[in-house]
Design a protein around this motif. Structure first.
Motif, PDB file in Angstrom:
ATOM      1  N   UNK A 125      47.642  36.106  -4.462  1.00 30.45           N
ATOM      2  CA  UNK A 125      45.801  35.638  -4.323  1.00 30.45           C
ATOM      3  C   UNK A 125      45.942  36.043  -3.034  1.00 30.45           C
ATOM      4  N   UNK A 126      44.876  35.998  -1.768  1.00 23.89           N
ATOM      5  CA  UNK A 126      44.850  35.915  -0.900  1.00 23.89           C
ATOM      6  C   UNK A 126      43.404  36.323  -0.142  1.00 23.89           C
ATOM      7  N   UNK A 127      42.927  34.942   1.121  1.00 25.33           N
ATOM      8  CA  UNK A 127      41.724  35.125   1.349  1.00 25.33           C
ATOM      9  C   UNK A 127      41.772  35.672   2.119  1.00 25.33           C
ATOM     10  N   UNK A 128      42.219  36.385   2.515  1.00 25.99           N
ATOM     11  CA  UNK A 128      41.396  37.454   3.585  1.00 25.99           C
ATOM     12  C   UNK A 128      40.364  38.244   3.262  1.00 25.99           C
ATOM     13  N   UNK A 129      39.292  37.783   4.314  1.00 22.63           N
ATOM     14  CA  UNK A 129      37.878  38.561   3.979  1.00 22.63           C
ATOM     15  C   UNK A 129      37.511  38.252   3.094  1.00 22.63           C
ATOM     16  N   UNK A 130      38.108  36.641   2.409  1.00 21.26           N
ATOM     17  CA  UNK A 130      37.003  37.048   1.000  1.00 21.26           C
ATOM     18  C   UNK A 130      38.354  36.160  -0.333  1.00 21.26           C
ATOM     19  N   UNK A 131      38.188  35.824  -1.397  1.00 22.46           N
ATOM     20  CA  UNK A 131      38.959  36.043  -2.249  1.00 22.46           C
ATOM     21  C   UNK A 131      39.267  37.254  -2.864  1.00 22.46           C
ATOM     22  N   UNK A 132      40.500  38.284  -3.063  1.00 24.08           N
ATOM     23  CA  UNK A 132      41.107  38.959  -3.427  1.00 24.08           C
ATOM     24  C   UNK A 132      42.709  38.652  -4.308  1.00 24.08           C
ATOM     25  N   UNK A 133      42.311  39.198  -5.510  1.00 26.11           N
ATOM     26  CA  UNK A 133      44.053  39.487  -5.942  1.00 26.11           C
ATOM     27  C   UNK A 133      44.247  40.809  -5.623  1.00 26.11           C
ATOM     28  N   UNK A 134      45.184  40.449  -5.324  1.00 25.38           N
ATOM     29  CA  UNK A 134      46.198  42.214  -5.572  1.00 25.38           C
ATOM     30  C   UNK A 134      47.733  42.551  -6.225  1.00 25.38           C
ATOM     31  N   UNK A 135      47.474  43.352  -6.602  1.00 30.91           N
ATOM     32  CA  UNK A 135      48.469  43.814  -7.771  1.00 30.91           C
ATOM     33  C   UNK A 135      48.998  44.753  -7.042  1.00 30.91           C
ATOM     34  N   UNK A 136      50.270  44.911  -7.883  1.00 32.18           N
ATOM     35  CA  UNK A 136      51.707  46.527  -7.229  1.00 32.18           C
ATOM     36  C   UNK A 136      52.051  46.503  -7.781  1.00 32.18           C
ATOM     37  N   UNK A 137      52.503  47.888  -8.510  1.00 35.40           N
ATOM     38  CA  UNK A 137      52.392  48.843  -9.456  1.00 35.40           C
ATOM     39  C   UNK A 137      52.391  48.198 -11.191  1.00 35.40           C
ATOM     40  N   UNK A 138      50.797  48.359 -11.179  1.00 32.83           N
ATOM     41  CA  UNK A 138      50.206  48.213 -12.468  1.00 32.83           C
ATOM     42  C   UNK A 138      49.961  49.353 -13.386  1.00 32.83           C
ATOM     43  N   UNK A 139      50.593  49.374 -14.304  1.00 34.94           N
ATOM     44  CA  UNK A 139      50.246  50.054 -15.465  1.00 34.94           C
ATOM     45  C   UNK A 139      49.758  50.097 -16.909  1.00 34.94           C
ATOM     46  N   UNK A 140      49.318  50.686 -17.435  1.00 31.87           N
ATOM     47  CA  UNK A 140      48.727  50.531 -18.379  1.00 31.87           C
ATOM     48  C   UNK A 140      49.021  51.525 -19.938  1.00 31.87           C
ATOM     49  N   UNK A 141      49.457  50.781 -20.316  1.00 34.07           N
ATOM     50  CA  UNK A 141      49.872  51.813 -22.188  1.00 34.07           C
ATOM     51  C   UNK A 141      48.921  51.720 -23.052  1.00 34.07           C
ATOM     52  N   UNK A 142      48.910  52.318 -24.341  1.00 35.14           N
ATOM     53  CA  UNK A 142      48.072  52.362 -25.434  1.00 35.14           C
ATOM     54  C   UNK A 142      47.603  52.586 -24.951  1.00 35.14           C
ATOM     55  N   UNK A 143      46.361  53.028 -24.128  1.00 41.52           N
ATOM     56  CA  UNK A 143      45.429  53.196 -24.185  1.00 41.52           C
ATOM     57  C   UNK A 143      44.757  54.079 -24.923  1.00 41.52           C
ATOM     58  N   UNK A 144      42.715  53.994 -24.946  1.00 43.77           N
ATOM     59  CA  UNK A 144      42.010  54.314 -26.247  1.00 43.77           C
ATOM     60  C   UNK A 144      42.186  56.316 -25.908  1.00 43.77           C
ATOM     61  N   UNK A 145      43.500  56.106 -24.992  1.00 39.73           N
ATOM     62  CA  UNK A 145      43.732  57.401 -24.889  1.00 39.73           C
ATOM     63  C   UNK A 145      44.632  58.141 -25.642  1.00 39.73           C
ATOM     64  N   UNK A 146      44.679  58.662 -26.743  1.00 33.59           N
ATOM     65  CA  UNK A 146      46.613  58.804 -26.962  1.00 33.59           C
ATOM     66  C   UNK A 146      47.220  60.352 -26.337  1.00 33.59           C
ATOM     67  N   UNK A 147      48.469  59.358 -26.446  1.00 34.74           N
ATOM     68  CA  UNK A 147      49.486  60.269 -25.284  1.00 34.74           C
ATOM     69  C   UNK A 147      48.653  60.259 -23.473  1.00 34.74           C
ATOM     70  N   UNK A 148      48.182  58.989 -23.576  1.00 33.47           N
ATOM     71  CA  UNK A 148      47.501  58.377 -21.686  1.00 33.47           C
ATOM     72  C   UNK A 148      48.711  57.378 -21.499  1.00 33.47           C
ATOM     73  N   UNK A 149      48.880  57.537 -20.780  1.00 35.32           N
ATOM     74  CA  UNK A 149      49.709  56.327 -19.354  1.00 35.32           C
ATOM     75  C   UNK A 149      49.206  56.284 -17.849  1.00 35.32           C
ATOM     76  N   UNK A 150      48.757  55.241 -17.021  1.00 38.78           N
ATOM     77  CA  UNK A 150      48.474  55.431 -16.458  1.00 38.78           C
ATOM     78  C   UNK A 150      49.057  54.033 -15.138  1.00 38.78           C
ATOM     79  N   UNK A 151      49.676  54.890 -14.299  1.00 37.53           N
ATOM     80  CA  UNK A 151      50.112  53.667 -13.079  1.00 37.53           C
ATOM     81  C   UNK A 151      49.190  53.567 -12.059  1.00 37.53           C
ATOM     82  N   UNK A 152      49.414  52.650 -10.959  1.00 35.55           N
ATOM     83  CA  UNK A 152      48.743  52.226  -9.967  1.00 35.55           C
ATOM     84  C   UNK A 152      49.898  51.604  -9.107  1.00 35.55           C
ATOM     85  N   UNK A 153      49.731  52.256  -8.125  1.00 34.60           N
ATOM     86  CA  UNK A 153      50.393  51.395  -7.165  1.00 34.60           C
ATOM     87  C   UNK A 153      49.643  50.878  -6.577  1.00 34.60           C
ATOM     88  N   UNK A 154      48.855  50.218  -6.623  1.00 35.07           N
ATOM     89  CA  UNK A 154      48.396  49.134  -5.400  1.00 35.07           C
ATOM     90  C   UNK A 154      47.111  49.262  -5.908  1.00 35.07           C
TER      91      UNK A 154
END
Length: 1017
Positions: free
Chosen positions: A37-66
């Motif tokens: 959490x940070x309060x730079x320019x308002x309330x902000x939640x920062x996440x690193x190496x976010x990943x998504x598995x078992x999504x609605x699309x079979x065989x799909x996976x998502x990774x977000x650096x930031x």
């Protein structure tokens, strides 16, 4: 300064809540390595190496650096999540297409897992930003031939994302190979009562690699696959839960396809555009409209791809199109068609149009075992219309043109009930057609019945086609009946019959304006042998009648029957030739009077009935290098005899007269007598040679041309008399030839002519059964000819011999390249006085003998003056020899010069060109004045007055012994002492000179015999 929040706000609880809401929205499980959490320019939640598995699309996976989530604080205090801005940096989506979702609970779990996620009602995202994103699509589970597709540099901007609202968005991306994509649209469910997520998108493609259309694993090489670039746009509107509508418009102008195994040149799609509209559902893909436009070619398709995501197959496919043949020509894989391609290609290359009304295809699986082209054609239904097709006509003009025809293909059978055709200015009756067993022993049946009318309709039917036949105007009509049955399974594949009843056909020729007319009935059949029947056929040329009546049946069978009548009165041939192109080129002219009757039946082959007369005045005919002018021909027919009473005129400008008759028909007993006051044989020989070369050319199939042979018992008596004339630029006179043939056998001939200041006479027989192996038995006599002029008859560049010569002999053998080896017989040659060339074989022999005598002291003086001579005088030459058993025996050969006398005996073995010859050289008293060399006097000279030579071995390099001795017997007893090649070379030259003379003589006689040979072959 520290800030204290109310105790009811728990940030950790809010984080868990955010992750739960995001997981529900994405339809999978979200995890992150670091949350802050940070309060730079308002309330902000920062996440690193976010990943998504078992999504609605079979065989799909998502990774977000930031990920950065900027939250509104007050709504958060009230329990609502209002995200002012959601920023995703470097997201990577990997999707393996064709993979199935797996979840506990069986089928129901599978259905739930693949259902699209929904945004929670308490979540609102005012602005979404995606930067530097990537998508990796893996097609390996859908096809073995497809690889992967990388999409990078993705940017996405969206606003007002919430439940039951419509959010606008825009995006842009670059493809891994080449090209860019961009677009905008809306997504949401504000207007859907069922809460389904609706998507509307507009996508632009710019310079996209064409290979992506085929899903190739790698960029195409120079010699394969799709190449080039495409541009266009795509539009989608629909429900992400159940499907929607996809429309597209692609510009294919920069696309080409290359496959050297099927096409001769790459397929270029210049001015090509592809448009489609597709309805998508979770089970089926329905092509509601697909249009391809390529120049003036248009094609459309409608079909359904069932189970398009799993085991796809085509159903209910219908194709239509407007296909100009010249545009369609480069699109057909000619290399796959093999021998069937050239006929179809010839038709398409001449233009025309094919309109495909409909093609109904059977169900076609896209995976597993696919049906062959033959099975596909036999199970589909086709209806098409062909217009303005020009069919090949084996060189005939005008060709048959299909004006319009409707064709149907069903169960592998082609049929048509109405094909409108024409040829030139004539509109033909409609044709019905049926073709079966197209792939195996095809059978074709065609029929036409109705009027054929001369009109001026349609391209190719007017002046151009008429002028080819020398026609300026054409009117009239005819009733036509034709039936054709072609079945390759039969021993006689083609059966045909037809009839034409010509009514009032009128022609005005283009060159002279002559008027021609034709009425009558013509019938043709090919059921049991070829039949030609003419009934009351009457033609008129400027009012002069020509009537032909009768029939010819059983052609090419043993039941041949001929019964014909011809009647003509003062018929001008020139106007008739104008409308027959081969005759028009020959400039045929003259006036014909004829009253002929011919009757013949093969069942009574010994009887033939000929009656009537045929007269032609002022005949002129020119064909290639033959020019007949001012000819008068009179022929009479008497039962089984044809009499040529008169045939006078000029042949290539030379006056000739021919008389003769053919009797005892069908057995031929003929006699021909030709006379000419003056004849240039060179011009006739050139004519015969040219036509022989044309006639001996091999046929296109590589087989020898068929020759018409007379019966073996046919007889011909030929006589020729020429008062004077020219041959090889020399005058001749009193030429007389008499020859008698029986079949291909020349039973005897006599030939006599005065030429070269002397006389030539031959007589003998020949056998022409084998044109390449002509046997002969001839006697000849040459009296008092000038050597210089006679050699000019044999050689183009004759050797400079001079003097008078005579010869006689008899020869048997076969004409050909091995004439000398196979010859038998004897010859005698006498010549002198005269001169022989210093550089000739005999001149070299004299030089070598005298040089040897000078070396041995028998002669004094210099050889320089002798060597400078161009000619050496001789008093007498005599040769007596015979051909026997592959060799030529020199029984006696003498050459006497003023001062030197030589005698030769021995033989030449012709197959291996070896010699064994003895030569005696005697020095005479007159040597000093004749050759400017002085004999040495004294005892040595008296004892050694002769030179003896013995030659043995190969003709080009024999072993030679030279010696001074008293007799030939003594020479043979002595061993060889000296090798001398000059005399051997002289003999070689002499043999070659004699060989060339005999060869040229054989060719000259062969040309004359070839004239008779062509009569029989």
């Amino acid at each position: 300064m520290a800030v204290k929040f109310p105790s009811r706000i728990s940030f950790n609880r809010q984080v868990q809540r955010l992750l739960q809401i995001a997981s529900e929205a994405a339809g999978g499980e979200i995890a992150a390595e670091r949350l802050q959490w940070s309060f730079n320019k308002g309330l902000c939640l920062q996440a690193s190496a976010l990943s998504l598995k078992g999504a609605a699309l079979p065989g799909a996976s998502l990774c977000v650096a930031k990920v950065q989530i900027f939250l509104a604080l007050l709504p958060l205090l009230r329990g609502r999540l209002l995200i002012r801005r959601l920023v995703m940096e470097q997201p990577v989506l990997k999707w393996r297409l064709g993979a199935r979702a797996s979840a506990p609970g069986g089928a129901g779990a599978d259905t739930a897992a693949t259902a699209p996620a929904k945004l929670p009602s308490l979540l609102t995202v005012e602005r979404l930003q995606v930067t530097d994103g990537s998508v990796f699509l893996d097609f390996s589970d859908t096809s073995e031939d497809r690889g992967s597709l990388d999409i990078h540099s993705i940017t996405l901007n969206a606003s007002h994302l919430s439940a039951n609202t419509v959010a606008p968005f825009e995006f842009a991306a670059a493809l891994s190979r080449s090209g860019n994509i961009s677009g905008d649209g809306q997504v949401g469910s504000a207007h859907d009562r069922a809460g389904r997520t609706q998507l509307r998108a507009h996508v632009l493609l710019d310079g996209v690699d064409a290979a992506l259309l085929s899903g190739q694993r790698r960029p195409p090489h120079e010699h394969e696959g799709l190449q080039g670039y495409l541009s266009g746009q795509l539009d989608f509107a629909g429900d992400l839960n159940s499907g929607g509508c996809l429309q597209g418009d692609l510009d294919l102008s920069c696309v080409r396809y290359r496959d050297d195994t099927r096409w001769e040149t790459p397929l270029a799609a210049q001015s090509a555009r592809l448009q489609w509209q597709i309805a998508l559902s979770r089970q089926d893909l329905t092509v509601q409209r697909a249009n391809l436009q390529l120049a003036d070619l248009n094609a459309s398709a409608q079909l359904t791809v069932a189970n398009w995501l799993d085991q796809p197959s085509i159903r209910d496919a219908q194709l239509t199109g407007d296909l100009p043949t010249r545009t369609l020509l480069p699109l057909i894989p000619w290399r796959m068609l093999g021998a069937e391609g050239p006929p179809l290609r010839a038709i398409m290359a001449r233009g025309g149009n094919v309109k495909v009304r409909t093609i109904n295809l059977p169900p076609l699986p896209l995976t597993g075992v696919k049906p062959s082209a033959r099975a596909l054609l036999e199970s589909c239904e086709i209806e098409l219309t062909a217009t303005d097709l020009l069919l090949p006509g084996a060189g005939l003009r005008p060709r048959l043109r299909v004006i319009e025809g409707i064709f149907n293909v069903k169960h592998g059978t082609l049929s048509s009930d109405c094909i409108r055709t024409r040829t030139g200015a004539v509109a033909l009756p409609n044709i019905s057609l049926r073709a079966e067993r197209l792939f195996d022993q095809p059978r074709l049946r065609a029929a036409a019945q109705g009027p054929a009318v001369v009109d001026d309709g349609g391209p190719g039917s007017g002046d151009e086609a008429l002028l080819h036949w020398g026609i300026r105007e054409l009117t009239g009509a005819a009733d036509v009946t034709i039936n054709v049955d072609f079945d390759r399974a039969r021993s006689e594949p083609l059966l045909a019959e037809g009839a034409v009843n010509v009514r009032g056909l009128r022609i005005i020729t283009a060159r002279s304006g002559a008027q021609l007319g034709l009425d009558g009935q013509i019938a043709v059949a090919n059921t049991s042998g070829l039949l030609l029947k003419l009934q009351h056929c009457e033609a008129r040329v400027n009012g002069a009648p020509l009537t032909l009546h009768g029939l010819v049946s059983g052609i090419r069978t043993a039941d041949l029957l001929i019964d014909l009548q011809l009647l003509a009165r003062e018929l001008a041939l020139a106007p008739l030739a104008e409308v027959i192109p081969p005759l028009a080129r020959s400039q045929l002219a003259g006036n014909l009077n004829a009253d002929l009757k011919l009757s013949y039946a093969a069942a009574d082959a010994e009887h033939i009935d000929l009656q009537g007369r045929l007269d032609v005045d002022d005949l002129r005919w020119r064909q290639a290098d033959i020019d007949v002018a001012d000819a008068k021909v009179k022929v009479s027919l008497h039962t089984n005899r044809i009499v040529l009473e008169r045939a006078d005129g000029t042949l290539n400008g030379q006056p000739m007269a021919i008389r003769g008759n053919i009797a005892e028909l069908p057995r031929i007993v003929a006699s021909v007598h030709a006379t000419s006051p003056e004849l240039d044989i060179d011009r006739l020989a050139a004519l015969i040679t040219n036509r022989s070369n044309d006639g001996d050319a091999p046929a296109a199939t590589g087989e020898s041309p068929t020759r018409l042979r007379p019966p073996e018992d046919a007889e011909l008596s030929l006589s020729v008399a020429v008062d004077k004339g020219w041959y090889r630029m020399q005058r001749f006179g009193e030429l007389i030839l008499a020859a008698k043939f029986k079949g291909p056998i020349l039973e005897g001939h006599n030939f006599d002519v005065h030429i070269a200041d002397g006389r030539l006479h031959t007589r003998g027989t020949a056998d022409f059964h084998d044109a390449k192996h002509i046997g002969f038995d001839a006697r000849y006599e040459i009296k008092g000819v000038s050597l210089e002029k006679f050699l000019a008859l044999l050689y183009d560049n004759p050797p400079p011999y001079s003097g008078q010569a005579s010869s006689r002999g008899n020869l048997q053998g076969f004409l050909g390249s091995r004439f000398l080896e196979q010859a038998r017989g004897s010859i005698i040659v006498k010549a002198g006085p005269g001169n022989l060339p210093r550089a000739s074989a005999l001149g070299e022999a004299l030089h070598d003998a005298m040089a040897f005598a000078r070396l041995k002291g028998l002669l004094s003086g210099s050889m320089r003056q002798f060597n400078q001579r161009k000619r050496v005088p001789f008093d007498k030459f005599y040769l007596q020899g015979q051909f026997v058993e592959h060799r030529f025996d020199i029984l006696s050969m003498k050459l006497n010069t003023p001062g030197v006398k030589t005698e030769w005996k021995g033989f030449l073995h012709l197959p291996d060109n070896s010699v064994e010859i003895d030569v005696e050289v005697s020095l005479l008293g007159g040597l000093d004045t004749a050759l400017e060399l002085v004999p040495v006097v004294g005892s040595t000279a008296n004892k050694m007055s002769r030179i003896y030579l013995h030659l043995d071995g190969p003709l080009d390099d024999p072993k030679v012994e030279k010696t001074l001795w008293n007799s030939l017997e003594d020479v043979r007893k002595r061993p060889l002492q000296t090798l001398e090649k000059n005399v051997g070379k002289g003999l070689d030259t002499f043999e070659k000179s004699v060989g060339k003379g005999l060869d040229t003589f054989e060719k000259s006689v062969g040309k004359g015999l070839d004239t008779f040979k062509k009569f029989w072959q």
